[in-house]
Design a protein around this motif. Sequence first.
Motif, PDB file in Angstrom:
ATOM      1  N   ILE A  70       0.837  -1.202   0.000  1.00 64.45           N
ATOM      2  CA  ILE A  70       0.000   0.000   0.000  1.00 64.45           C
ATOM      3  C   ILE A  70       0.867   1.246   0.000  1.00 64.45           C
ATOM      4  CG2 ILE A  70      -1.748   1.298   1.289  1.00 64.45           C
ATOM      5  CD1 ILE A  70      -2.768  -1.345   2.389  1.00 64.45           C
ATOM      6  N   SER A  71       1.914   1.226   0.821  1.00 60.08           N
ATOM      7  CA  SER A  71       2.790   2.397   0.915  1.00 60.08           C
ATOM      8  C   SER A  71       3.420   2.738  -0.422  1.00 60.08           C
ATOM      9  CB  SER A  71       3.884   2.157   1.956  1.00 60.08           C
ATOM     10  OG  SER A  71       3.342   2.050   3.259  1.00 60.08           O
ATOM     11  N   ARG A  72       3.766   1.709  -1.213  1.00 56.80           N
ATOM     12  CA  ARG A  72       4.396   1.962  -2.509  1.00 56.80           C
ATOM     13  C   ARG A  72       3.478   2.730  -3.460  1.00 56.80           C
ATOM     14  NH1 ARG A  72       7.164  -3.034  -1.490  1.00 56.80           N
ATOM     15  NH2 ARG A  72       5.428  -4.271  -2.278  1.00 56.80           N
ATOM     16  N   MET A  73       2.176   2.659  -3.219  1.00 50.45           N
ATOM     17  CA  MET A  73       1.241   3.412  -4.046  1.00 50.45           C
ATOM     18  C   MET A  73       1.465   4.911  -3.907  1.00 50.45           C
ATOM     19  SD  MET A  73      -2.231   1.254  -3.191  1.00 50.45           S
ATOM     20  CE  MET A  73      -3.252   2.543  -3.896  1.00 50.45           C
ATOM     21  N   TYR A  74       1.959   5.332  -2.749  1.00 49.87           N
ATOM     22  CA  TYR A  74       2.144   6.759  -2.487  1.00 49.87           C
ATOM     23  C   TYR A  74       3.415   7.300  -3.128  1.00 49.87           C
ATOM     24  CZ  TYR A  74      -1.541   5.904   0.907  1.00 49.87           C
ATOM     25  OH  TYR A  74      -2.725   5.545   1.514  1.00 49.87           O
ATOM     26  N   TYR A  75       4.266   6.430  -3.658  1.00 53.48           N
ATOM     27  CA  TYR A  75       5.496   6.892  -4.290  1.00 53.48           C
ATOM     28  C   TYR A  75       5.230   7.564  -5.635  1.00 53.48           C
ATOM     29  CZ  TYR A  75       7.750   3.508  -1.094  1.00 53.48           C
ATOM     30  OH  TYR A  75       8.169   2.799  -0.008  1.00 53.48           O
ATOM     31  N   ARG A  76       4.129   7.206  -6.263  1.00 51.83           N
ATOM     32  CA  ARG A  76       3.854   7.661  -7.620  1.00 51.83           C
ATOM     33  C   ARG A  76       3.811   9.188  -7.695  1.00 51.83           C
ATOM     34  NH1 ARG A  76      -1.115   4.802 -10.211  1.00 51.83           N
ATOM     35  NH2 ARG A  76       0.307   3.056  -9.785  1.00 51.83           N
ATOM     36  N   ASN A  77       4.573   9.747  -8.624  1.00 49.56           N
ATOM     37  CA  ASN A  77       4.646  11.190  -8.885  1.00 49.56           C
ATOM     38  C   ASN A  77       5.271  11.987  -7.740  1.00 49.56           C
ATOM     39  OD1 ASN A  77       3.417  10.931 -11.438  1.00 49.56           O
ATOM     40  ND2 ASN A  77       1.382  10.965 -10.503  1.00 49.56           N
ATOM     41  N   ALA A  78       5.901  11.297  -6.790  1.00 52.87           N
ATOM     42  CA  ALA A  78       6.600  12.020  -5.723  1.00 52.87           C
ATOM     43  C   ALA A  78       7.819  12.715  -6.303  1.00 52.87           C
ATOM     44  CB  ALA A  78       7.019  11.068  -4.613  1.00 52.87           C
ATOM     45  N   ARG A  79       8.044  13.944  -5.895  1.00 54.77           N
ATOM     46  CA  ARG A  79       9.196  14.707  -6.375  1.00 54.77           C
ATOM     47  C   ARG A  79      10.270  14.846  -5.306  1.00 54.77           C
ATOM     48  NH1 ARG A  79       8.103  12.879 -10.041  1.00 54.77           N
ATOM     49  NH2 ARG A  79       7.116  13.637 -11.955  1.00 54.77           N
ATOM     50  N   ALA A  80       9.930  14.520  -4.073  1.00 51.69           N
ATOM     51  CA  ALA A  80      10.906  14.541  -2.980  1.00 51.69           C
ATOM     52  C   ALA A  80      10.534  13.459  -1.988  1.00 51.69           C
ATOM     53  CB  ALA A  80      10.938  15.903  -2.294  1.00 51.69           C
ATOM     54  N   ALA A  81      11.556  12.871  -1.380  1.00 50.71           N
ATOM     55  CA  ALA A  81      11.325  11.826  -0.374  1.00 50.71           C
ATOM     56  C   ALA A  81      12.269  12.048   0.799  1.00 50.71           C
ATOM     57  CB  ALA A  81      11.540  10.441  -0.970  1.00 50.71           C
ATOM     58  N   ILE A  82      11.716  12.009   1.994  1.00 50.27           N
ATOM     59  CA  ILE A  82      12.525  12.100   3.208  1.00 50.27           C
ATOM     60  C   ILE A  82      12.653  10.691   3.772  1.00 50.27           C
ATOM     61  CG2 ILE A  82      12.742  13.133   5.489  1.00 50.27           C
ATOM     62  CD1 ILE A  82      10.836  15.341   4.570  1.00 50.27           C
ATOM     63  N   VAL A  83      13.865  10.151   3.695  1.00 49.57           N
ATOM     64  CA  VAL A  83      14.127   8.813   4.222  1.00 49.57           C
ATOM     65  C   VAL A  83      14.640   8.980   5.653  1.00 49.57           C
ATOM     66  CG1 VAL A  83      15.480   6.709   3.968  1.00 49.57           C
ATOM     67  CG2 VAL A  83      14.597   7.874   1.931  1.00 49.57           C
ATOM     68  N   CYS A  84      13.823   8.543   6.605  1.00 48.23           N
ATOM     69  CA  CYS A  84      14.121   8.765   8.024  1.00 48.23           C
ATOM     70  C   CYS A  84      14.749   7.529   8.667  1.00 48.23           C
ATOM     71  CB  CYS A  84      12.837   9.110   8.784  1.00 48.23           C
ATOM     72  SG  CYS A  84      12.013  10.602   8.222  1.00 48.23           S
ATOM     73  N   PHE A  85      15.662   7.765   9.592  1.00 49.22           N
ATOM     74  CA  PHE A  85      16.174   6.696  10.440  1.00 49.22           C
ATOM     75  C   PHE A  85      16.455   7.264  11.826  1.00 49.22           C
ATOM     76  CE2 PHE A  85      19.636   8.361   7.792  1.00 49.22           C
ATOM     77  CZ  PHE A  85      20.558   8.782   8.748  1.00 49.22           C
ATOM     78  N   ASP A  86      16.386   6.391  12.807  1.00 44.79           N
ATOM     79  CA  ASP A  86      16.543   6.765  14.210  1.00 44.79           C
ATOM     80  C   ASP A  86      18.024   6.757  14.572  1.00 44.79           C
ATOM     81  OD1 ASP A  86      16.608   6.852  16.991  1.00 44.79           O
ATOM     82  OD2 ASP A  86      14.975   5.426  17.260  1.00 44.79           O
ATOM     83  N   LEU A  87      18.526   7.890  15.058  1.00 38.80           N
ATOM     84  CA  LEU A  87      19.938   7.985  15.405  1.00 38.80           C
ATOM     85  C   LEU A  87      20.334   7.060  16.554  1.00 38.80           C
ATOM     86  CD1 LEU A  87      20.392  11.871  15.166  1.00 38.80           C
ATOM     87  CD2 LEU A  87      21.214  10.146  13.543  1.00 38.80           C
ATOM     88  N   THR A  88      19.337   6.558  17.287  1.00 45.80           N
ATOM     89  CA  THR A  88      19.626   5.655  18.404  1.00 45.80           C
ATOM     90  C   THR A  88      19.405   4.190  18.041  1.00 45.80           C
ATOM     91  OG1 THR A  88      17.381   5.695  19.363  1.00 45.80           O
ATOM     92  CG2 THR A  88      18.868   7.479  19.988  1.00 45.80           C
ATOM     93  N   ASP A  89      19.115   3.926  16.757  1.00 47.68           N
ATOM     94  CA  ASP A  89      18.832   2.557  16.321  1.00 47.68           C
ATOM     95  C   ASP A  89      19.529   2.301  14.989  1.00 47.68           C
ATOM     96  OD1 ASP A  89      17.846   0.132  15.484  1.00 47.68           O
ATOM     97  OD2 ASP A  89      15.754   0.589  15.969  1.00 47.68           O
TER      98      ASP A  89
END
Length: 211
Positions: A70-89
Amino acid sequence: MATIDCKVVLLGSPSVGKTCLLERYLHGQFSNNTQATIAGSFAAKKEVLQNVSVVLGCWDTAGSERYASISRMYYRNARAAIVCFDLTDRSTYENARHWVSELLAEEQDCKVYFCGTKLDLVVDKPDLRQVDKKRAQELAHDLQTDYFETSSKTGENIEPLFKKIAKDYSVWESNDVCSRLNVNDSIKIHQSSWKNDPRVRREGESGCCIR
Protein backbone atom coordinates in the motif's frame (compact mmCIF):
# COMPACT_ATOMS: atom_id res chain seq x y z
CA MET A 1 3.41 35.06 -7.57
CA ALA A 2 3.35 31.60 -9.12
CA THR A 3 2.28 28.58 -7.10
CA ILE A 4 3.59 25.08 -7.73
CA ASP A 5 2.81 21.76 -6.04
CA CYS A 6 5.43 19.29 -4.85
CA LYS A 7 4.54 15.82 -3.64
CA VAL A 8 6.72 14.69 -0.72
CA VAL A 9 6.76 11.20 0.81
CA LEU A 10 8.19 10.27 4.21
CA LEU A 11 9.79 6.81 4.31
CA GLY A 12 11.53 4.72 6.93
CA SER A 13 11.25 1.86 9.37
CA PRO A 14 8.48 1.77 12.00
CA SER A 15 8.89 4.09 15.00
CA VAL A 16 11.67 6.23 13.53
CA GLY A 17 9.55 9.34 14.04
CA LYS A 18 8.10 10.16 10.61
CA THR A 19 4.73 11.22 12.01
CA CYS A 20 6.32 13.31 14.77
CA LEU A 21 8.54 14.99 12.18
CA LEU A 22 5.54 15.96 10.09
CA GLU A 23 3.51 17.09 13.10
CA ARG A 24 6.32 19.37 14.23
CA TYR A 25 6.67 20.84 10.74
CA LEU A 26 2.96 21.39 10.18
CA HIS A 27 1.77 22.41 13.63
CA GLY A 28 4.87 23.06 15.72
CA GLN A 29 3.76 20.35 18.14
CA PHE A 30 5.34 17.25 19.64
CA SER A 31 3.76 14.27 21.38
CA ASN A 32 5.27 11.10 22.83
CA ASN A 33 1.96 9.29 22.29
CA THR A 34 1.81 9.33 18.50
CA GLN A 35 0.05 6.27 17.07
CA ALA A 36 1.58 4.16 14.34
CA THR A 37 0.60 5.22 10.83
CA ILE A 38 -1.64 2.78 8.97
CA ALA A 39 -1.07 2.85 5.18
CA GLY A 40 -0.62 6.63 4.81
CA SER A 41 -1.86 10.07 5.79
CA PHE A 42 -1.72 13.40 3.98
CA ALA A 43 -1.17 17.04 4.91
CA ALA A 44 0.10 20.11 3.08
CA LYS A 45 1.91 23.35 3.87
CA LYS A 46 2.96 26.28 1.71
CA GLU A 47 6.52 27.56 1.61
CA VAL A 48 6.85 31.08 0.20
CA LEU A 49 10.13 31.78 -1.58
CA GLN A 50 11.24 34.98 -3.30
CA ASN A 51 9.28 34.55 -6.52
CA VAL A 52 7.18 31.43 -6.06
CA SER A 53 4.99 29.61 -3.55
CA VAL A 54 5.65 25.90 -3.21
CA VAL A 55 2.88 23.78 -1.73
CA LEU A 56 4.47 20.73 -0.14
CA GLY A 57 1.91 17.93 -0.18
CA CYS A 58 3.33 15.48 2.37
CA TRP A 59 2.46 11.79 2.58
CA ASP A 60 3.36 10.04 5.82
CA THR A 61 3.70 6.35 4.94
CA ALA A 62 3.61 3.27 7.13
CA GLY A 63 6.96 1.61 7.76
CA SER A 64 5.54 -1.78 8.66
CA GLU A 65 6.11 -4.58 6.15
CA ARG A 66 2.43 -5.52 6.25
CA TYR A 67 1.57 -2.20 4.60
CA ALA A 68 4.47 -2.23 2.14
CA SER A 69 2.38 -2.80 -0.99
CA ILE A 70 0.00 0.00 0.00
CA SER A 71 2.79 2.40 0.91
CA ARG A 72 4.40 1.96 -2.51
CA MET A 73 1.24 3.41 -4.05
CA TYR A 74 2.14 6.76 -2.49
CA TYR A 75 5.50 6.89 -4.29
CA ARG A 76 3.85 7.66 -7.62
CA ASN A 77 4.65 11.19 -8.88
CA ALA A 78 6.60 12.02 -5.72
CA ARG A 79 9.20 14.71 -6.38
CA ALA A 80 10.91 14.54 -2.98
CA ALA A 81 11.33 11.83 -0.37
CA ILE A 82 12.52 12.10 3.21
CA VAL A 83 14.13 8.81 4.22
CA CYS A 84 14.12 8.76 8.02
CA PHE A 85 16.17 6.70 10.44
CA ASP A 86 16.54 6.76 14.21
CA LEU A 87 19.94 7.99 15.41
CA THR A 88 19.63 5.66 18.40
CA ASP A 89 18.83 2.56 16.32
CA ARG A 90 21.47 1.44 13.84
CA SER A 91 19.19 -1.09 12.16
CA THR A 92 16.91 1.70 10.89
CA TYR A 93 19.93 3.40 9.32
CA GLU A 94 21.04 0.16 7.68
CA ASN A 95 17.61 -0.05 6.06
CA ALA A 96 18.07 3.36 4.41
CA ARG A 97 19.45 1.93 1.16
CA HIS A 98 16.45 -0.41 0.98
CA TRP A 99 14.02 2.51 1.17
CA VAL A 100 15.94 4.48 -1.44
CA SER A 101 16.09 1.50 -3.83
CA GLU A 102 12.41 0.75 -3.39
CA LEU A 103 11.47 4.37 -4.00
CA LEU A 104 13.62 4.85 -7.10
CA ALA A 105 12.35 1.61 -8.59
CA GLU A 106 8.93 3.26 -8.66
CA GLU A 107 9.87 6.92 -9.24
CA GLN A 108 13.31 7.51 -10.75
CA ASP A 109 13.12 11.31 -10.80
CA CYS A 110 12.37 11.68 -7.10
CA LYS A 111 15.03 13.56 -5.08
CA VAL A 112 15.95 11.91 -1.77
CA TYR A 113 16.78 13.61 1.53
CA PHE A 114 18.23 11.63 4.45
CA CYS A 115 16.94 12.51 7.91
CA GLY A 116 18.40 11.26 11.19
CA THR A 117 15.69 11.66 13.83
CA LYS A 118 15.65 12.00 17.64
CA LEU A 119 18.67 14.28 17.75
CA ASP A 120 17.65 15.55 21.20
CA LEU A 121 18.23 12.08 22.67
CA VAL A 122 21.83 11.84 21.48
CA VAL A 123 22.56 15.43 22.45
CA ASP A 124 21.42 14.75 26.01
CA LYS A 125 23.07 11.33 26.13
CA PRO A 126 25.82 10.90 23.48
CA ASP A 127 26.22 7.22 24.37
CA LEU A 128 22.80 6.57 22.83
CA ARG A 129 24.00 7.49 19.35
CA GLN A 130 24.33 4.43 17.10
CA VAL A 131 24.63 6.25 13.77
CA ASP A 132 27.85 8.15 13.25
CA LYS A 133 27.19 11.55 11.65
CA LYS A 134 30.21 11.40 9.37
CA ARG A 135 29.27 7.95 8.10
CA ALA A 136 25.70 9.08 7.43
CA GLN A 137 27.02 12.10 5.54
CA GLU A 138 29.23 9.85 3.45
CA LEU A 139 26.28 7.64 2.56
CA ALA A 140 24.27 10.69 1.60
CA HIS A 141 27.16 11.87 -0.58
CA ASP A 142 27.42 8.46 -2.26
CA LEU A 143 23.72 8.54 -3.08
CA GLN A 144 23.85 12.23 -4.06
CA THR A 145 21.43 13.28 -1.34
CA ASP A 146 21.31 15.84 1.46
CA TYR A 147 21.51 14.85 5.11
CA PHE A 148 19.79 16.48 8.09
CA GLU A 149 19.79 15.51 11.76
CA THR A 150 16.51 16.59 13.33
CA SER A 151 14.61 16.66 16.59
CA SER A 152 10.83 16.66 16.54
CA LYS A 153 10.89 17.45 20.25
CA THR A 154 12.91 20.66 19.93
CA GLY A 155 12.18 21.38 16.27
CA GLU A 156 15.87 21.52 15.38
CA ASN A 157 16.61 21.41 11.63
CA ILE A 158 13.03 20.57 10.65
CA GLU A 159 12.19 23.91 9.04
CA PRO A 160 15.54 23.95 7.16
CA LEU A 161 14.83 20.46 5.82
CA PHE A 162 11.46 21.33 4.33
CA LYS A 163 12.59 24.74 3.11
CA LYS A 164 15.49 23.04 1.30
CA ILE A 165 13.02 20.71 -0.40
CA ALA A 166 10.86 23.65 -1.48
CA LYS A 167 13.86 25.60 -2.78
CA ASP A 168 15.32 22.62 -4.66
CA TYR A 169 11.98 21.82 -6.26
CA SER A 170 11.35 25.41 -7.33
CA VAL A 171 14.74 25.44 -9.06
CA TRP A 172 14.11 22.03 -10.63
CA GLU A 173 10.67 23.10 -11.86
CA SER A 174 12.06 26.35 -13.26
CA ASN A 175 14.82 24.52 -15.10
CA ASP A 176 12.33 21.98 -16.41
CA VAL A 177 10.10 24.72 -17.81
CA CYS A 178 13.10 26.41 -19.43
CA SER A 179 14.17 23.08 -20.89
CA ARG A 180 10.74 22.50 -22.41
CA LEU A 181 10.71 26.03 -23.84
CA ASN A 182 14.17 25.53 -25.32
CA VAL A 183 13.10 22.25 -26.89
CA ASN A 184 10.02 23.89 -28.41
CA ASP A 185 12.11 26.78 -29.73
CA SER A 186 14.59 24.33 -31.22
CA ILE A 187 11.79 22.48 -32.96
CA LYS A 188 10.40 25.73 -34.39
CA ILE A 189 13.83 26.83 -35.57
CA HIS A 190 14.46 23.43 -37.11
CA GLN A 191 11.07 23.43 -38.85
CA SER A 192 11.66 26.95 -40.15
CA SER A 193 15.07 25.98 -41.52
CA TRP A 194 13.64 22.82 -43.03
CA LYS A 195 10.87 24.71 -44.84
CA ASN A 196 13.33 27.22 -46.27
CA ASP A 197 15.85 24.64 -47.41
CA PRO A 198 15.94 24.73 -51.26
CA ARG A 199 16.90 21.05 -51.32
CA VAL A 200 13.47 20.10 -49.95
CA ARG A 201 10.86 19.26 -52.56
CA ARG A 202 7.93 21.66 -52.50
CA GLU A 203 4.38 20.41 -52.61
CA GLY A 204 3.42 19.52 -56.17
CA GLU A 205 7.03 19.21 -57.33
CA SER A 206 8.25 15.95 -58.72
CA GLY A 207 11.38 14.10 -57.87
CA CYS A 208 13.08 12.98 -54.72
CA CYS A 209 12.73 14.92 -51.49
CA ILE A 210 16.46 15.70 -51.25
CA ARG A 211 18.34 16.53 -54.43
